[in-house]
Design an enzyme around this catalytic site. Structure first.
Site, PDB file in Angstrom:
ATOM      1  N   GLU A 178       0.827  -1.217   0.000  1.00 42.18           N
ATOM      2  CA  GLU A 178       0.000   0.000   0.000  1.00 42.18           C
ATOM      3  C   GLU A 178       0.860   1.266   0.000  1.00 42.18           C
ATOM      4  O   GLU A 178       0.526   2.251  -0.654  1.00 42.18           O
ATOM      5  CB  GLU A 178      -0.952  -0.025   1.206  1.00 42.18           C
TER       6      GLU A 178
ATOM      7  N   GLU B  10      -3.813  -9.475   4.145  1.00 40.78           N
ATOM      8  CA  GLU B  10      -4.687  -9.131   5.283  1.00 40.78           C
ATOM      9  C   GLU B  10      -5.788 -10.150   5.547  1.00 40.78           C
ATOM     10  O   GLU B  10      -6.117 -10.429   6.703  1.00 40.78           O
ATOM     11  CB  GLU B  10      -5.313  -7.740   5.074  1.00 40.78           C
TER      12      GLU B  10
HETATM   13  N1  CO8 Z   1       4.319  -6.748  12.163  1.00 44.08           N
HETATM   14  C1  CO8 Z   1       5.061  -6.986  13.245  1.00 44.08           C
HETATM   15  N2  CO8 Z   1       6.170  -7.763  13.234  1.00 44.08           N
HETATM   16  C2  CO8 Z   1       6.524  -8.308  12.052  1.00 44.08           C
HETATM   17  C3  CO8 Z   1       5.791  -8.101  10.871  1.00 44.08           C
HETATM   18  C4  CO8 Z   1       4.635  -7.269  10.950  1.00 44.08           C
HETATM   19  N3  CO8 Z   1       3.879  -6.960   9.871  1.00 44.08           N
HETATM   20  N4  CO8 Z   1       6.384  -8.779   9.856  1.00 44.08           N
HETATM   21  C5  CO8 Z   1       7.458  -9.380  10.389  1.00 44.08           C
HETATM   22  N5  CO8 Z   1       7.546  -9.108  11.721  1.00 44.08           N
HETATM   23  C6  CO8 Z   1       8.570  -9.577  12.675  1.00 44.08           C
HETATM   24  C7  CO8 Z   1       8.387 -11.035  13.002  1.00 44.08           C
HETATM   25  O1  CO8 Z   1       7.395 -11.213  13.999  1.00 44.08           O
HETATM   26  C8  CO8 Z   1       9.777 -11.403  13.461  1.00 44.08           C
HETATM   27  O2  CO8 Z   1       9.938 -10.951  14.783  1.00 44.08           O
HETATM   28  P1  CO8 Z   1      10.701 -11.887  15.887  1.00 44.08           P
HETATM   29  O3  CO8 Z   1      12.113 -11.991  15.377  1.00 44.08           O
HETATM   30  O4  CO8 Z   1      10.573 -11.130  17.153  1.00 44.08           O
HETATM   31  O5  CO8 Z   1       9.990 -13.204  15.847  1.00 44.08           O
HETATM   32  C9  CO8 Z   1      10.678 -10.551  12.582  1.00 44.08           C
HETATM   33  O6  CO8 Z   1       9.847  -9.515  12.069  1.00 44.08           O
HETATM   34  C10 CO8 Z   1      11.250 -11.322  11.411  1.00 44.08           C
HETATM   35  O7  CO8 Z   1      10.172 -11.932  10.720  1.00 44.08           O
HETATM   36  P2  CO8 Z   1      10.137 -13.481  10.343  1.00 44.08           P
HETATM   37  O8  CO8 Z   1      10.934 -14.274  11.315  1.00 44.08           O
HETATM   38  O9  CO8 Z   1       8.688 -13.857  10.162  1.00 44.08           O
HETATM   39  O10 CO8 Z   1      10.901 -13.441   8.933  1.00 44.08           O
HETATM   40  P3  CO8 Z   1      10.739 -14.460   7.726  1.00 44.08           P
HETATM   41  O11 CO8 Z   1      11.813 -14.089   6.763  1.00 44.08           O
HETATM   42  O12 CO8 Z   1      10.647 -15.859   8.209  1.00 44.08           O
HETATM   43  O13 CO8 Z   1       9.302 -14.108   7.081  1.00 44.08           O
HETATM   44  C11 CO8 Z   1       7.592 -12.627   6.237  1.00 44.08           C
HETATM   45  C12 CO8 Z   1       9.090 -12.870   6.461  1.00 44.08           C
HETATM   46  C13 CO8 Z   1       7.032 -13.608   5.217  1.00 44.08           C
HETATM   47  C14 CO8 Z   1       7.462 -11.195   5.684  1.00 44.08           C
HETATM   48  C15 CO8 Z   1       6.819 -12.763   7.576  1.00 44.08           C
HETATM   49  O14 CO8 Z   1       7.486 -11.995   8.563  1.00 44.08           O
HETATM   50  C16 CO8 Z   1       5.404 -12.285   7.514  1.00 44.08           C
HETATM   51  O15 CO8 Z   1       4.538 -12.975   6.992  1.00 44.08           O
HETATM   52  N6  CO8 Z   1       5.123 -11.076   8.067  1.00 44.08           N
HETATM   53  C17 CO8 Z   1       3.793 -10.521   8.108  1.00 44.08           C
HETATM   54  C18 CO8 Z   1       3.384  -9.987   6.760  1.00 44.08           C
HETATM   55  C19 CO8 Z   1       1.978  -9.473   6.787  1.00 44.08           C
HETATM   56  O16 CO8 Z   1       1.026 -10.202   6.969  1.00 44.08           O
HETATM   57  N7  CO8 Z   1       1.835  -8.142   6.563  1.00 44.08           N
HETATM   58  C20 CO8 Z   1       0.546  -7.520   6.526  1.00 44.08           C
HETATM   59  C21 CO8 Z   1       0.222  -6.941   7.843  1.00 44.08           C
HETATM   60  S1  CO8 Z   1      -1.414  -6.310   7.891  1.00 44.08           S
HETATM   61  C22 CO8 Z   1      -1.320  -4.834   7.118  1.00 44.08           C
HETATM   62  O17 CO8 Z   1      -0.300  -4.362   6.705  1.00 44.08           O
HETATM   63  C23 CO8 Z   1      -2.614  -4.113   6.974  1.00 44.08           C
HETATM   64  C24 CO8 Z   1      -2.446  -2.619   6.880  1.00 44.08           C
HETATM   65  C25 CO8 Z   1      -3.696  -1.908   7.201  1.00 44.08           C
HETATM   66  C26 CO8 Z   1      -4.160  -2.197   8.578  1.00 44.08           C
HETATM   67  C27 CO8 Z   1      -5.200  -1.305   9.057  1.00 44.08           C
HETATM   68  C28 CO8 Z   1      -5.619  -1.800  10.404  1.00 44.08           C
HETATM   69  C29 CO8 Z   1      -6.679  -1.213  11.062  1.00 44.08           C
END
Ligand code: CO8
Length: 259
Positions: free
Chosen positions: A113, A133
């Site tokens: 986005e 999402e």
């Molecule tokens: N939020 C918070 N922490 C995150 C996020 C996130 N979006 N993405 C990654 N992290 C953190 C992980 O929790 C992890 O933390 P820790 O080391 O403490 O466990 C650290 O970053 C590293 O991440 P991974 O170990 O998961 O790394 P990988 O390389 O294995 O995976 C990915 C990478 C595939 C990107 C994976 O981290 C993932 O799927 N992340 C989430 C992606 C996601 O779903 N994003 C969408 C979020 S929702 C959104 O953006 C909606 C916006 C509008 C919302 C309006 C709300 C009202």
């Protein structure tokens, strides 16, 4: 400019803004969104800046809104958080100066986005886009339901949003989400070259063209053409129009001043 979650560098008229929360893959929490708003405001005001590049530190552009911050929210708080993200991304979209997204890695949810709010997206071959999402039980909330269909068409946007599927750089290029795909080690060089090319032109005309395109997309064609006529006419009040056309007639390179 000094920030906790951002790095801002300005050189030769080009600002590079790097989101720097590497430990959480540059996930956007409230503090980072507020800093982004402040940084973009200052860069838009800065007369030494013509083009802004937005990228992320490490292996991610932005891995979305911060899920740990969103997890406990109620409906009112969720709406408020969504509106904060929307207002910052709309600010980016409406900035007077061009903004180029250099998508170096994950651009998921709020990451896609945010890239969509930029004028141009260059993607590393390692870039991963998507709106995951629905897999978290929410809709896109920072503009994805509106800007993605405008960029890639309604049916393609619906498939991406309903499935939450991750889109690789090649597919992002194919569907018109990314302008260009480049090897990771030359991403910043390619984006910098693009920024320099834009910065070498008449900046009033670049900015008026951006405003005419952005505003024109939201109104009927006749109103949009009227916006274009206004922008075109206004250019004739500038030094850069006289210089640009005189330089052409005199067969030399123009020396633009940005006014
Ligand atoms: N939020 C918070 N922490 C995150 C996020 C996130 N979006 N993405 C990654 N992290 C953190 C992980 O929790 C992890 O933390 P820790 O080391 O403490 O466990 C650290 O970053 C590293 O991440 P991974 O170990 O998961 O790394 P990988 O390389 O294995 O995976 C990915 C990478 C595939 C990107 C994976 O981290 C993932 O799927 N992340 C989430 C992606 C996601 O779903 N994003 C969408 C979020 S929702 C959104 O953006 C909606 C916006 C509008 C919302 C309006 C709300 C009202």
């Amino acid at each position: 400019m000094s920030f906790e979650n951002l790095i801002v560098e300005v050189q030769d008229g080009i600002a590079t803004l790097t989101i720097n929360r590497e430990k959480v893959l540059n996930a956007l929490n409230t503090a980072t969104l507020m800093e982004l708003s402040e940084a973009f405001y200052e860069l838009d005001e800065d007369p030494d800046v013509n083009v802004i590049i937005l990228t992320g530190a490490g292996k991610s552009f932005v891995a979305g809104a911060d899920i740990t911050e969103m997890q406990p929210l109620d409906a009112i708080e969720g709406r408020k958080f969504g509106m904060l993200g929307q207002s910052v991304f709309t600010q980016v979209e409406n900035l007077s100066k061009p903004v180029i997204a250099a998508v170096n890695g994950f651009a998921l949810g709020g990451g896609t986005e945010l890239a969509l709010a930029c004028d141009i997206i260059y993607a590393s071959e390692k870039a991963k886009f998507g709106q995951p999402e629905v897999g978290l039980g929410v809709t896109p909330g920072f503009g994805g339901t509106q800007r993605l269909p405008r960029r890639v068409g309604m049916a393609m946007a619906k498939e991406i949003i309903y499935t939450g599927r991750i889109i690789n750089a090649e597919d992002a290029l194919r569907i018109g989400l990314a302008n260009k795909m480049v090897p990771p080690d030359v991403l910043m060089e390619e984006v910098m070259n693009l920024a320099k090319e834009i910065a070498s032109k008449g900046q009033v005309s670049v900015r008026l063209a951006k405003a005419a395109i952005n505003r024109g997309m939201d109104v009927d064609i006749n109103s949009a053409l009227s916006l274009e006529a206004d922008a075109f006419g206004l250019c004739f009040s500038t030094h850069d129009q006289k210089e640009g056309m005189t330089a052409f007639v005199e067969k030399r390179r123009p020396e633009f001043k940005g006014n």
